[in-house]
Design an enzyme around this catalytic site. Structure first.
Site, mmCIF file in Angstrom:
data_model
loop_
_atom_site.group_PDB
_atom_site.id
_atom_site.type_symbol
_atom_site.label_atom_id
_atom_site.label_comp_id
_atom_site.label_asym_id
_atom_site.label_seq_id
_atom_site.Cartn_x
_atom_site.Cartn_y
_atom_site.Cartn_z
ATOM 1 N N ASN A 39 13.743 11.263 54.445
ATOM 2 C CA ASN A 39 14.858 11.033 53.390
ATOM 3 C C ASN A 39 16.218 10.505 54.660
ATOM 4 O OD1 ASN A 39 15.853 13.293 55.659
ATOM 5 N ND2 ASN A 39 17.117 14.374 53.993
ATOM 6 N N GLU A 41 20.070 8.553 53.675
ATOM 7 C CA GLU A 41 20.822 8.774 52.232
ATOM 8 C C GLU A 41 21.369 7.597 52.197
ATOM 9 O OE1 GLU A 41 22.676 12.549 53.477
ATOM 10 O OE2 GLU A 41 21.235 13.601 52.419
ATOM 11 N N GLU A 52 9.864 12.528 50.526
ATOM 12 C CA GLU A 52 8.527 12.752 50.080
ATOM 13 C C GLU A 52 8.263 11.385 49.206
ATOM 14 O OE1 GLU A 52 11.159 14.850 49.737
ATOM 15 O OE2 GLU A 52 9.876 17.009 49.285
ATOM 16 N N CYS A 83 11.997 18.583 45.278
ATOM 17 C CA CYS A 83 12.950 18.560 44.489
ATOM 18 C C CYS A 83 12.479 18.138 43.283
ATOM 19 C CB CYS A 83 14.205 17.348 44.240
ATOM 20 S SG CYS A 83 13.719 16.069 43.931
ATOM 21 N N CYS A 86 11.122 14.950 42.716
ATOM 22 C CA CYS A 86 9.587 14.791 43.850
ATOM 23 C C CYS A 86 8.292 15.096 42.979
ATOM 24 C CB CYS A 86 10.122 14.831 45.274
ATOM 25 S SG CYS A 86 11.180 14.072 46.067
#
Ligand code: THU
Length: 130
Positions: A39, A41, A52, A83, A86
């Protein structure tokens, strides 16, 4: 190195200064290659990207469009689950029998397939006219 270990390794590179929740993901393509993502951010919070999504993007950038296995890992009490967005991304590229391994750094593991994760997925044929 198995796929969960690959996801754990790339997790170290995650950029998550806002959530402090580092996630790593690895996908195995139909050709057998492994692609990783973490990830990333951003100060503009909605602009962050999931692990992902990064792994899928790496696979597509390498010219592949089908994945047969996925692993995702985070330092969470229970195995981290993708999530909603994803799940849709995974559905688009995963074979129907693809194994999705969700793991926690503490060693807990849950496995599912894409249809378990996203029953009733939105699919391209729904946009086709009669
Ligand atoms: N995150 C992922 O990268 N993958 C998941 O499966 C769950 C959530 C990220 C997004 C955000 O950077 C952080 O975890 C907290 O939601």
């Amino acid at each position: 190195m198995d796929l969960t270990e690959a996801a754990a390794a790339v997790r170290q590179n995650a950029y998550a200064p806002y959530s402090n929740f580092k996630v790593g993901a690895a996908v195995k393509s139909r050709s057998g290659k492994v692609y990783r993502g973490c990830n990333v951010e951003n100060t503009a919070y909605p602009e962050g990207t999931c692990a992902e999504a990064g792994a899928i993007a790496a696979m597509v950038a390498a010219g592949e469009s089908s994945l047969t296995e996925v692993a995702v890992i985070a330092d969470s009490p229970e195995p981290v689950t993708p999530c909603g967005g994803c799940r849709q991304k995974l559905f688009e590229f995963a074979t129907s029998d693809a194994k999705i391994t969700m793991a926690s750094v503490s060693g807990k593991i849950v496995t599912m397939n894409v249809s378990d994760l996203l029953p009733g997925a939105f699919v391209k044929s729904q946009m086709e006219k009669h």
